[in-house]
Design a protein around this motif. Structure first.
Motif, mmCIF file in Angstrom:
data_model
loop_
_atom_site.group_PDB
_atom_site.id
_atom_site.type_symbol
_atom_site.label_atom_id
_atom_site.label_comp_id
_atom_site.label_asym_id
_atom_site.label_seq_id
_atom_site.Cartn_x
_atom_site.Cartn_y
_atom_site.Cartn_z
ATOM 1 N N GLN A 126 21.419 -24.945 -21.786
ATOM 2 C CA GLN A 126 21.094 -23.755 -22.504
ATOM 3 C C GLN A 126 20.166 -23.794 -23.439
ATOM 4 O O GLN A 126 19.281 -22.760 -23.674
ATOM 5 C CB GLN A 126 22.570 -23.530 -23.492
ATOM 6 C CG GLN A 126 22.740 -22.207 -24.018
ATOM 7 C CD GLN A 126 23.869 -21.865 -24.685
ATOM 8 O OE1 GLN A 126 25.071 -22.577 -23.802
ATOM 9 N NE2 GLN A 126 24.388 -20.959 -25.231
ATOM 10 N N ASP A 127 19.755 -24.985 -24.233
ATOM 11 C CA ASP A 127 18.830 -25.043 -25.037
ATOM 12 C C ASP A 127 17.180 -24.784 -24.616
ATOM 13 O O ASP A 127 16.477 -24.259 -25.153
ATOM 14 C CB ASP A 127 18.867 -26.472 -25.957
ATOM 15 C CG ASP A 127 19.979 -26.648 -26.843
ATOM 16 O OD1 ASP A 127 20.518 -25.613 -27.236
ATOM 17 O OD2 ASP A 127 20.176 -27.743 -27.435
ATOM 18 N N ALA A 128 17.431 -25.431 -23.324
ATOM 19 C CA ALA A 128 16.164 -25.461 -22.695
ATOM 20 C C ALA A 128 15.836 -23.935 -22.076
ATOM 21 O O ALA A 128 14.653 -23.548 -22.181
ATOM 22 C CB ALA A 128 16.075 -26.351 -21.412
ATOM 23 N N LEU A 129 16.785 -23.291 -21.612
ATOM 24 C CA LEU A 129 16.697 -21.864 -21.346
ATOM 25 C C LEU A 129 16.440 -20.845 -22.234
ATOM 26 O O LEU A 129 15.662 -19.851 -21.947
ATOM 27 C CB LEU A 129 18.040 -21.417 -20.554
ATOM 28 C CG LEU A 129 18.197 -21.667 -19.368
ATOM 29 C CD1 LEU A 129 19.689 -21.426 -18.851
ATOM 30 C CD2 LEU A 129 17.667 -21.101 -18.310
ATOM 31 N N ALA A 130 16.633 -21.253 -23.599
ATOM 32 C CA ALA A 130 16.245 -20.541 -24.647
ATOM 33 C C ALA A 130 14.711 -20.299 -24.715
ATOM 34 O O ALA A 130 14.241 -19.271 -25.467
ATOM 35 C CB ALA A 130 16.636 -21.113 -26.033
ATOM 36 N N GLY A 131 14.027 -21.261 -24.124
ATOM 37 C CA GLY A 131 12.372 -21.020 -24.155
ATOM 38 C C GLY A 131 11.805 -20.411 -23.255
ATOM 39 O O GLY A 131 10.694 -20.157 -22.814
ATOM 40 N N VAL A 132 12.471 -19.892 -22.035
ATOM 41 C CA VAL A 132 12.097 -19.382 -20.691
ATOM 42 C C VAL A 132 11.970 -17.885 -20.804
ATOM 43 O O VAL A 132 13.164 -17.307 -21.318
ATOM 44 C CB VAL A 132 12.915 -19.795 -19.646
ATOM 45 C CG1 VAL A 132 12.479 -19.135 -18.493
ATOM 46 C CG2 VAL A 132 13.203 -21.420 -19.596
ATOM 47 N N GLU A 133 11.279 -17.305 -20.519
ATOM 48 C CA GLU A 133 11.098 -15.764 -20.648
ATOM 49 C C GLU A 133 10.335 -15.370 -19.145
ATOM 50 O O GLU A 133 9.502 -16.080 -18.743
ATOM 51 C CB GLU A 133 10.606 -15.263 -21.862
ATOM 52 C CG GLU A 133 9.134 -15.587 -22.192
ATOM 53 C CD GLU A 133 8.712 -15.190 -23.393
ATOM 54 O OE1 GLU A 133 7.633 -14.993 -23.616
ATOM 55 O OE2 GLU A 133 9.624 -14.776 -24.249
ATOM 56 N N PRO A 134 10.452 -13.955 -18.832
ATOM 57 C CA PRO A 134 9.484 -13.510 -17.619
ATOM 58 C C PRO A 134 8.065 -13.807 -18.118
ATOM 59 O O PRO A 134 7.599 -13.664 -19.077
ATOM 60 C CB PRO A 134 9.924 -12.040 -17.560
ATOM 61 C CG PRO A 134 11.408 -12.033 -18.191
ATOM 62 C CD PRO A 134 11.226 -13.022 -19.133
ATOM 63 N N LEU A 135 7.495 -14.165 -16.916
ATOM 64 C CA LEU A 135 5.768 -14.465 -16.806
ATOM 65 C C LEU A 135 5.215 -13.292 -17.482
ATOM 66 O O LEU A 135 5.507 -12.081 -17.187
ATOM 67 C CB LEU A 135 5.525 -15.052 -15.889
ATOM 68 C CG LEU A 135 6.040 -16.358 -15.469
ATOM 69 C CD1 LEU A 135 5.479 -16.723 -13.979
ATOM 70 C CD2 LEU A 135 5.412 -17.319 -16.087
#
Length: 659
Positions: A126-135
């Motif tokens: 969950q913490d790692a996903l917080a930094g992912v967004e569509p390119l």
């Protein structure tokens, strides 16, 4: 694909999708992030387009949610799912899930759900996903330190089209090419006729250069990775903590990204860093070097007694001599030492190499002067050399790095897409875990539903405190029960479970078996008696239900409130008879179950949510409806309680009226 065939897609949106690479695949897979990269298409709009495309692919006519109340419950379900997503992408992507009557669509999502439920959500993921967004699409790149040159007008037009990032110049001969070389760090000549011509500066003759744009403009592939550096690194972390197989070499990608700055520059080279620092510090270094020389001269003058004979002084004055001549005569050694100190300071401060040092030494004159001042033309030449070397070296590094990354863009996109899709799966997994869900079982050709241990997550109590409900109906049934006994929440539970099941998602129950319904008609409780017009409109709705196709689920909450109780009983009885003849599954909540059963021409199944009694004025209710049982009303329970302690016989006689 004919984009305009998708419901809700007009000519402008179709043109935007046509311009988008991978739009067809994105529509096939419901890839909201890719669709949202098309011009003027938001993520919400992209989700709606993807949902419409999915319906076309499954030949799904839509319309499963046939009433406002059914659609409201679907929105509630979606909210619960979206609340368990980390990324905005997953929130929008979940909107492509919808309840369908089409078996292929339900099965497609069912398979996705089965995979998702095996995922274990963890705080690390969950913490790692917080930094992912569509390119993001990189900003347009413009390069000014190099140019293309050609003698041919057609080649010029081709270069402008293929390499818009670089200036393109038309030259007539080698002389004009040489002039360009004085204004650019690098000039790439596109004509073979220039082969063998010697020109000062970095001039390359590359007739086939337009076929390899990444070598000419390494900034182009690097711009994508620079723009999306943080997202890519976050996606790498997601794959690592989730134990996912990556579509590329993660260590190599991390190493390459470590060399790319957010503005597309390249780091990680000591010599390039030296040149960059030297250019940045040049003006300050020159100023400090001047100060070093002047401070030394001031100190020398203060400490030295200078004696000049009268005839010598007169001679110097007559010759127009000033302090410079005096310095030359009396402090020549001190001046030379001061100038040498200034030169060394500048060279050391900027860490100049041998060639640069040769230029830098010329910045301070050998001829005495006070105060000491630098030669600006020399500093300009030094700056030009530093910048040219920096540009050439940076271009070489960019070219090398671009060669490493250029072929990895598609894999990098897959890396981020996989991380975003993982968030969608984990949202479903969290939903299933939070509400103790199971996958429902569809019965081919079946009718009705059977719920065991169903619990609604929509109630205004903590989910752990929700009492489980067992209930099943095949055909049409009346649901009776005390006020506040849970009749409406039972209808909501049935609707909720059916909506989730026909979305292909897990349901909050111990087990669920059901037939695949064509439509869900949920009519909520009407507030107050309807006027004549509204009453007529309501009857028309039920007439259309009675005349419609089989395989629908009809849930109705206290329809008797639309008019007088006597008339309501007759109307509801008639509706139940009509629906019963058309293979419709229905549950009608009513306080008039006994009266409806009396006026019905056919046997009507009556189920009841039974109250066990009153404790301290509060109802104690068995939440699971009892099959083929007319539940007692709250007034009857109160009279029964009073009869137990009464002495006059009044309450016993009153209780007999309920029998």
């Amino acid at each position: 694909m004919d984009f305009e065939a998708i419901p809700g897609v007009g000519a402008k949106t179709a043109d935007a999708l046509t311009e988008l690479d991978g739009s067809v695949d994105a529509l096939e897979t419901g890839d909201v992030a890719t669709l949202a990269r098309a011009p003027n298409i938001s993520e919400g709009r992209a989700a709606a387009i993807a949902r419409a495309a999915i319906r076309i692919r499954h030949d799904d006519p839509g319309g499963f949610l046939a009433t406002d109340r059914a659609r409201e419950l679907y929105r509630d379900v979606l909210t619960l799912l979206q609340a368990r997503a980390v990324t905005t992408y997953a929130e929008k992507r979940l909107k492509t899930l919808y309840p369908s009557a089409t078996a292929s669509r339900i099965e497609e999502v069912h398979e996705f759900t089965a995979r998702a439920m095996k995922r274990e959500p963890t705080a690390e993921i969950q913490d790692a996903l917080a930094g992912v967004e569509p390119l993001s699409n990189p900003r347009d790149v413009t390069v000014r330190d190099r140019c293309l040159a050609t003698t041919d007008a057609e080649r010029y037009a081709e270069a402008r089209k293929k390499i818009p990032e670089l200036p393109v110049e038309v030259v007539e001969d080698a002389r004009e090419l040489a002039e360009l070389a004085r204004g650019y760090s690098t000039v790439v000549a596109l004509d073979e006729s220039f082969t063998g011509v010697t020109i000062e500066g970095d001039v390359r003759v590359e007739p086939d250069a337009l076929e390899t744009p990444a070598e000419l403009v390494p900034e182009r592939p690097l711009a994508f990775f620079a723009e999306n550096r943080e997202t890519l690194l976050a996606a790498v972390e997601v794959h690592q903590v989730a134990g996912m197989d990556a579509p590329l070499d993660i260590e190599e990608l991390e190493s390459a990204l470590a060399r790319v700055t957010t503005d597309g520059s390249v780091t990680g080279d000591d010599e390039l860093a030296r040149l960059t620092d030297a250019i940045a510090d040049l003006d300050a270094g020159v100023s400090m070097a001047e100060n070093v020389a002047n401070d030394r001269l001031r100190d020398a003058i203060r400490e030295r007694d200078v004696t000049i004979e009268g005839s010598d002084l007169l001679s110097l004055v007559e010759q127009g001599a000033g302090v410079d001549s005096l310095l030359s005569r009396e402090l020549a050694d001190e001046y030379d030492a001061a100038i040498e100190a200034a030169r060394e300071h500048l060279i050391d401060t900027l860490s100049l190499d041998a060639g640069e040092t040769e230029i830098a030494r010329q910045a301070f004159p050998d001829e005495p002067s006070f105060p000491v001042e630098h030669d600006e033309s020399v500093i300009a030449r030094l700056r030009e050399q530093l910048e040219a070397e920096k540009s050439r070296r940076e271009e070489r590094h960019k070219r090398d790095l671009a060669q490493t990354l250029a072929d990895e863009r598609e894999s990098a996109e897959e890396l981020v897409h996989a991380a975003l899709e993982l968030d969608v799966e984990l949202a479903v997994s969290r939903f299933a875990r939070d509400f103790d869900c199971v996958l429902p079982e569809f019965e081919t050709g079946g009718n009705g539903f059977e719920i065991v241990g169903g619990r609604s997550p929509l109630l205004d109590v903590d989910f752990s405190a929700v009492e489980p409900v067992d209930y099943g109906v095949s055909g049409v049934a009346l649901l009776s029960g005390v006020n506040s006994g849970g009749k409406t929440s039972t209808l909501d539970l049935v609707a909720l479970i059916v909506i989730l099941a026909q979305m292909g998602l897990p349901v909050p129950a111990e087990s669920v078996r059901l037939g695949r319904f064509e439509e869900l008609h949920y009519h909520g409780k009407t507030q107050g008696t309807l006027d004549a017009g509204a009453f007529e409109s309501t009857l028309r709705e039920f007439a259309s239900l009675a005349d419609g196709e089989a395989g629908r689920l009809v849930l109705v909450d206290e329809l008797e409130s639309i008019t007088e109780p006597g008339a309501s009983a007759k109307i509801i009885a008639g509706i139940l008879e009509e629906l019963g003849e058309r293979d419709v599954t229905g549950v009608f909540v009513s306080h008039l179950a006994d009266e409806i059963r009396d006026v019905a021409d056919e046997d009507v199944a009556v189920d009841g949510i039974e109250a066990k009694g009153l404790v301290d004025g509060e109802l104690v209710v068995e939440r699971s409806p009892v099959k083929n049982h007319l539940a007692r009303s709250t007034p009857e329970l109160i009279v029964e309680k009073l009869a137990d302690g009464g002495e006059s016989g009044f309450y016993e006689r009153l209780l007999e009226k309920f029998e």
